[in-house]
Design a protein around this motif. Sequence first.
Motif, PDB file in Angstrom:
ATOM      1  N   THR A 188       0.814  -1.218   0.000  1.00  0.00           N
ATOM      2  CA  THR A 188       0.000   0.000   0.000  1.00  0.00           C
ATOM      3  C   THR A 188       0.846   1.267   0.000  1.00  0.00           C
ATOM      4  OG1 THR A 188      -0.145   0.243   2.419  1.00  0.00           O
ATOM      5  CG2 THR A 188      -1.784  -1.192   1.352  1.00  0.00           C
ATOM      6  N   ALA A 189       2.163   1.127   0.142  1.00  0.00           N
ATOM      7  CA  ALA A 189       3.042   2.291   0.254  1.00  0.00           C
ATOM      8  C   ALA A 189       3.039   3.096  -1.039  1.00  0.00           C
ATOM      9  CB  ALA A 189       4.454   1.846   0.590  1.00  0.00           C
ATOM     10  N   LYS A 190       2.970   4.410  -0.876  1.00  0.00           N
ATOM     11  CA  LYS A 190       3.096   5.297  -2.030  1.00  0.00           C
ATOM     12  C   LYS A 190       3.607   6.636  -1.550  1.00  0.00           C
ATOM     13  CE  LYS A 190      -1.703   6.838  -2.020  1.00  0.00           C
ATOM     14  NZ  LYS A 190      -2.913   6.970  -2.774  1.00  0.00           N
ATOM     15  N   ILE A 191       4.279   7.333  -2.444  1.00  0.00           N
ATOM     16  CA  ILE A 191       4.786   8.665  -2.139  1.00  0.00           C
ATOM     17  C   ILE A 191       3.865   9.676  -2.795  1.00  0.00           C
ATOM     18  CG2 ILE A 191       6.708  10.271  -2.432  1.00  0.00           C
ATOM     19  CD1 ILE A 191       8.567   7.849  -2.561  1.00  0.00           C
ATOM     20  N   VAL A 192       3.543  10.712  -2.049  1.00  0.00           N
ATOM     21  CA  VAL A 192       2.770  11.811  -2.582  1.00  0.00           C
ATOM     22  C   VAL A 192       3.662  13.050  -2.529  1.00  0.00           C
ATOM     23  CG1 VAL A 192       0.730  13.269  -2.260  1.00  0.00           C
ATOM     24  CG2 VAL A 192       0.593  10.807  -1.838  1.00  0.00           C
ATOM     25  N   TYR A 193       3.744  13.748  -3.638  1.00  0.00           N
ATOM     26  CA  TYR A 193       4.567  14.958  -3.729  1.00  0.00           C
ATOM     27  C   TYR A 193       3.685  16.187  -3.619  1.00  0.00           C
ATOM     28  CZ  TYR A 193       8.041  11.715  -5.522  1.00  0.00           C
ATOM     29  OH  TYR A 193       8.925  10.681  -5.652  1.00  0.00           O
ATOM     30  N   ARG A 194       4.198  17.218  -2.940  1.00  0.00           N
ATOM     31  CA  ARG A 194       3.472  18.490  -2.828  1.00  0.00           C
ATOM     32  C   ARG A 194       4.412  19.627  -3.070  1.00  0.00           C
ATOM     33  NH1 ARG A 194      -0.306  18.454   2.277  1.00  0.00           N
ATOM     34  NH2 ARG A 194       1.174  20.017   2.812  1.00  0.00           N
TER      35      ARG A 194
END
Length: 194
Positions: A188-194
């Motif tokens: 389920t791991a994911k990176i979200v960029y902001r």
Amino acid sequence: MKSVILLFTLLSCFSVSAQTTGKSGAADSEKHLQTSRFRKPMEERIFVKIPDIEKWKITYENYKNNQYVVLVANTFDTLKKPSEYLSLTSMAGMKNVDLTKAMNDSYKRAKDQSKNAELNVIAKDLKAKEPWIMYSIQNAVNEEYKSKVSQVWYLMQGENFFHSCFMSVRDDAFTEEKKKDMINVFKTAKIVYR
């Protein structure tokens, strides 16, 4: 079974200095950044879904030397000596990390402490936009609690951060079902960029 997203937030701090004169210094600096195509590094967050989140508690959180560490323990056990915990570490500014070498380095450290340590690659995608590798190390030693543990590791390269995560459980609780549960958390791991 309830699932809640554990948010692991990382802040990337950069300072830009420009020498300007006069009262319009800030405006000149901003104009310079726009015309030079400077792209400010993005903040990254990694999301991991943990089943039964109400049974988990953050036991340690620290940011030092561009490294952010969070430890989360499963509270079905004693928090003083948990049999299961999750470690999330992210290092700002680390790019193009050789994930296979990082895996081998973590295995070497485990092997130095326990001659019976075993490495098994579970899955990997080193050519993905955000390369990752998942593996297990069995029969490692947890020096703090003086016990044998097995771990499932998940390493991921973000745009501006290197993420190193693992779940650890005492060897006597490391069943095939437990290993599958740990693998499913990292799926389920994911990176979200902001």
